[in-house]
Write a protein that holds these residues in place. Sequence first.
Motif: not given
Length: 147
Positions: A135-147, A71-87
Amino acid sequence: MTISRFIASAVLLLASASLHAFEFKTVGANAVILYDAPSTKGGRLFVAPRGMPVQVVLSYGEWVKVRDASGDMAWTEARSLSAKRNVVVRSASARVRATADEHAPVVMTADKGVLFELVDPQPGPWIRVRHRDGIIGYVRPADIWGV
């Protein structure tokens, strides 16, 4: 402005804000410094490791204000972020299942803080993820953050 017009404007503003989906990105190939202001002259808050998912809260020129899993907020340069999605796992132990079913075999148990690549960003009762070990699989949304 009358009270009724003010209330109507506020309701419309809130309704339009709820229509926008959250925008998540991932810290790119290199770790980045997160600042308390949209400038490299701002105070350095912490270093975000590569692959860390963040939620984009606000864009300001070439800078973005982001929120992390805690929940912490901060600033960074937009170019340092990737569109790739991790959770990131936010529960004590998330069960990764072979299929999107509560009774499917568990292919992996992940501790809090483990990163997964988001394979299918579609919201639903299950989220398809990939661990760096393949390893590929399925998780519940409640167990992860980033979606």
